[in-house]
Design an enzyme around this catalytic site. Structure first.
Site, PDB file in Angstrom:
ATOM      1  N   SER A  84       0.869  -1.178   0.000  1.00  0.00           N
ATOM      2  CA  SER A  84       0.000   0.000   0.000  1.00  0.00           C
ATOM      3  C   SER A  84       0.905   1.227   0.000  1.00  0.00           C
ATOM      4  CB  SER A  84      -0.874  -0.045   1.258  1.00  0.00           C
ATOM      5  OG  SER A  84      -1.531   1.188   1.451  1.00  0.00           O
ATOM      6  N   LYS A 141      -1.304  -0.961  -4.178  1.00  0.00           N
ATOM      7  CA  LYS A 141      -2.469  -0.133  -3.852  1.00  0.00           C
ATOM      8  C   LYS A 141      -1.985   1.305  -3.748  1.00  0.00           C
ATOM      9  CE  LYS A 141      -4.763   0.359   0.550  1.00  0.00           C
ATOM     10  NZ  LYS A 141      -5.488  -0.342   1.634  1.00  0.00           N
ATOM     11  N   LYS A 182      -2.869   5.170  -2.619  1.00  0.00           N
ATOM     12  CA  LYS A 182      -3.769   6.034  -1.862  1.00  0.00           C
ATOM     13  C   LYS A 182      -4.134   7.198  -2.780  1.00  0.00           C
ATOM     14  CE  LYS A 182      -3.773   4.056   2.251  1.00  0.00           C
ATOM     15  NZ  LYS A 182      -5.014   3.597   2.902  1.00  0.00           N
ATOM     16  N   ASP A 208      -7.231   3.345  -2.904  1.00  0.00           N
ATOM     17  CA  ASP A 208      -7.906   3.485  -1.607  1.00  0.00           C
ATOM     18  C   ASP A 208      -8.070   4.973  -1.298  1.00  0.00           C
ATOM     19  OD1 ASP A 208      -8.896   3.297   0.968  1.00  0.00           O
ATOM     20  OD2 ASP A 208      -7.168   2.225   1.802  1.00  0.00           O
ATOM     21  N   GLU A 259     -11.259   1.128  -3.085  1.00  0.00           N
ATOM     22  CA  GLU A 259     -11.516   0.927  -1.658  1.00  0.00           C
ATOM     23  C   GLU A 259     -12.053   2.196  -1.000  1.00  0.00           C
ATOM     24  OE1 GLU A 259      -8.050  -0.727   0.217  1.00  0.00           O
ATOM     25  OE2 GLU A 259      -8.803  -0.420   2.247  1.00  0.00           O
ATOM     26  N   ASP A 301     -13.887  -0.794   3.480  1.00  0.00           N
ATOM     27  CA  ASP A 301     -12.957  -0.951   4.600  1.00  0.00           C
ATOM     28  C   ASP A 301     -13.651  -0.323   5.817  1.00  0.00           C
ATOM     29  OD1 ASP A 301     -10.914  -0.606   6.502  1.00  0.00           O
ATOM     30  OD2 ASP A 301      -9.450   0.237   5.129  1.00  0.00           O
ATOM     31  N   LYS A 311     -10.172  -6.304   8.154  1.00  0.00           N
ATOM     32  CA  LYS A 311      -9.103  -5.958   9.109  1.00  0.00           C
ATOM     33  C   LYS A 311      -9.611  -6.447  10.448  1.00  0.00           C
ATOM     34  CE  LYS A 311      -7.343  -1.739   7.010  1.00  0.00           C
ATOM     35  NZ  LYS A 311      -7.388  -0.269   7.014  1.00  0.00           N
ATOM     36  N   GLY A 358      -4.276  -3.838   6.205  1.00  0.00           N
ATOM     37  CA  GLY A 358      -3.200  -3.636   7.179  1.00  0.00           C
ATOM     38  C   GLY A 358      -3.323  -2.292   7.859  1.00  0.00           C
TER      39      GLY A 358
HETATM   40  O1  OSB Z   1      -6.992   2.228   4.771  1.00  0.00           O
HETATM   41  O2  OSB Z   1      -5.965   0.430   4.474  1.00  0.00           O
HETATM   42  C1  OSB Z   1      -6.027   1.527   5.014  1.00  0.00           C
HETATM   43  C2  OSB Z   1      -2.857   2.165   7.074  1.00  0.00           C
HETATM   44  C3  OSB Z   1      -3.373   2.899   8.121  1.00  0.00           C
HETATM   45  C4  OSB Z   1      -4.721   3.193   8.128  1.00  0.00           C
HETATM   46  C5  OSB Z   1      -5.540   2.763   7.078  1.00  0.00           C
HETATM   47  C6  OSB Z   1      -5.024   2.016   6.037  1.00  0.00           C
HETATM   48  C7  OSB Z   1      -3.653   1.741   6.012  1.00  0.00           C
HETATM   49  C8  OSB Z   1      -2.974   1.020   4.932  1.00  0.00           C
HETATM   50  C9  OSB Z   1      -1.675   0.344   5.297  1.00  0.00           C
HETATM   51  O3  OSB Z   1      -3.337   1.031   3.785  1.00  0.00           O
HETATM   52  C10 OSB Z   1      -1.485  -1.028   4.787  1.00  0.00           C
HETATM   53  C11 OSB Z   1      -0.299  -1.711   5.451  1.00  0.00           C
HETATM   54  O4  OSB Z   1      -0.339  -1.971   6.683  1.00  0.00           O
HETATM   55  O5  OSB Z   1       0.684  -1.985   4.752  1.00  0.00           O
HETATM   56 MG    MG Z   2      -8.329   1.187   3.492  1.00  0.00          MG
END
Ligand code: OSB
Ligand code: MG
Length: 369
Positions: free
Chosen positions: A135, A161, A163, A188, A213, A238, A262, A290
């Site tokens: 991510s 992924k 952001k 995401d 996402e 999520d 999660k 994660g």
């Molecule tokens: O939205 O998936 C998310 C990390 C902190 C808060 C929200 C998210 C995330 C990640 C991190 O996308 C994914 C990872 O732990 O590698």
């Molecule tokens: Mg997310």
């Protein structure tokens, strides 16, 4: 087992790279670690609440309060025969899933050590290695993002992924897709958009994304349903899914076609497993999200992702991506086929390194009966 002692730690870990999302940027990652002791055995858990309420309403501070004043007292000095006992006893309290999940994880680890079984065995895992991706947070500019994607692909990640946030979306995604036509790609938004922005997602519909996402509000199912109806690309929820009931309602409404599980967000591994089982039953693919976990939470995520219904690559990257020095061993490495091995030792299959933990503890408290 009689729970004799619970130790709680507020830790702050230095991230190797700042992690920027639509809700903010993290240079360090705070979380709460829990160690439950009984009959000479200990179990570790990680509560993934962070320093500010950006992802959801919980923080390290709220988790500390809820754990100390409500969740710990229902098990301390008492007999607990299964993590489900804890879940039943805290059912009378509302919310605070991240806090709930942290303590539940410590109990799974404890009971695993007591019986000699790994979480993989206790949950009925079927995959000894799980497909993973990375991510990537928002970068300074698109050039830097393209470099970051190339670097992770060179390390062996086959799924990325990105952001996104308003102003850093369509063009950015088109650039990455243009440069990497065969990459497994998903985005995401962490709730950064509104239904009025649907043209943005319609414009991404031809980018061959695995999924989009959480585009809309964190507590929404209805607008997501309207957005999903306008898209070929699957929406994955999520933030909106906090329990099995939400998962069922989202699927029945057509608010999403994929679910990010999660365990922290849904109040623990038990509820995560129930959501997984439901999704398998209705044919909805799931994957494990994660929260920049330490190796404690990463081990737990790997065990969860080993279940049969986790058919999409999970946000579980190699340990070296996150921290210079983790507080637990072993370090998880990426295999050549973009997978990570699932721990097979009892409980979570990890060991906390006391000196490494000491260096990152900001606050600690021991609860004894
Ligand atoms: O939205 O998936 C998310 C990390 C902190 C808060 C929200 C998210 C995330 C990640 C991190 O996308 C994914 C990872 O732990 O590698
Ligand atoms: Mg997310």
């Amino acid at each position: 087992m009689r729970i004799e002692q619970i130790e709680m730690f507020h830790v702050r870990m230095q991230l190797r790279f700042p992690f920027k999302t639509s809700f903010g940027v993290e240079f360090n990652r705070d979380c709460v670690l829990l160690c439950v002791r009984s009959e000479g055995i200990e179990g570790w858990g990680e509560c993934v609440a962070s320093s500010f309420p950006g992802y959801n309403y919980e923080t390290v501070g709220t988790a500390w309060h809820i754990l100390s004043d409500f969740f710990i007292p229902v098990i301390l000095g008492q007999d607990v025969d299964h993590p489900q006992d804890f879940i039943d006893r805290v059912a009378k309290f509302r919310g605070h899933q991240l806090a709930r999940a942290g303590l539940e994880m410590a109990l799974w680890d404890l009971f695993g050590h007591a019986s000699g079984e790994s979480l993989f065995e206790m949950f009925g895992g079927v995959k000894r290695k799980v497909e993973v991706g990375v991510s990537i947070g928002l970068q300074e500019d698109d050039q830097r993002l393209l470099e970051a994607v190339a670097e992770y692909m060179a390390k062996g990640y086959r799924r990325v992924k990105l952001k996104i946030k308003p102003g850093r979306d369509i063009e950015m995604v088109q650039r990455v897709r243009g440069k990497f036509p065969d990459l497994m790609l998903q985005v995401d938004a962490n709730s950064a958009y509104q239904l009025d922005d649907s043209h943005i997602f319609i414009a991404m519909d031809d980018q061959d994304l695995i999924l989009i996402e959480q585009p809309l509000a964190d507590d929404d199912l209805v607008d997501h349903r309207h957005l999903q109806a306008q898209l070929e690309t699957d929406i994955c929820l999520d933030e909106s899914i906090l329990c099995l009931r939400h998962a069922r309602q989202a699927v029945e409404l057509g608010s999403c076609r994929v679910i990010n599980i999660k365990p922290g967000r849904v109040g623990g591994l038990s509820e995560a497993k129930r959501i997984h089982d439901y999704c398998v039953g209705v044919g909805v693919p799931v994957w494990c999200g994660g929260m920049l976990e330490t190796n404690i939470g990463r081990a737990s995520n790997l065990a969860m992702a080993s279940l049969a219904g986790f058919t999409l690559p999970s946000d579980i990257s190699a340990s070296e991506r996150y921290y210079e020095r983790d507080i637990a061993e072993p370090s998880f490495c990426l295999n050549d086929d973009s997978t990570i091995d699932v721990p097979q030792d009892p409980g979570l299959g990890i060991q906390v390194i006391p000196q490494a933990l000491n260096e990152v503890v900001l606050k600690k408290e021991i609860f004894k009966d």
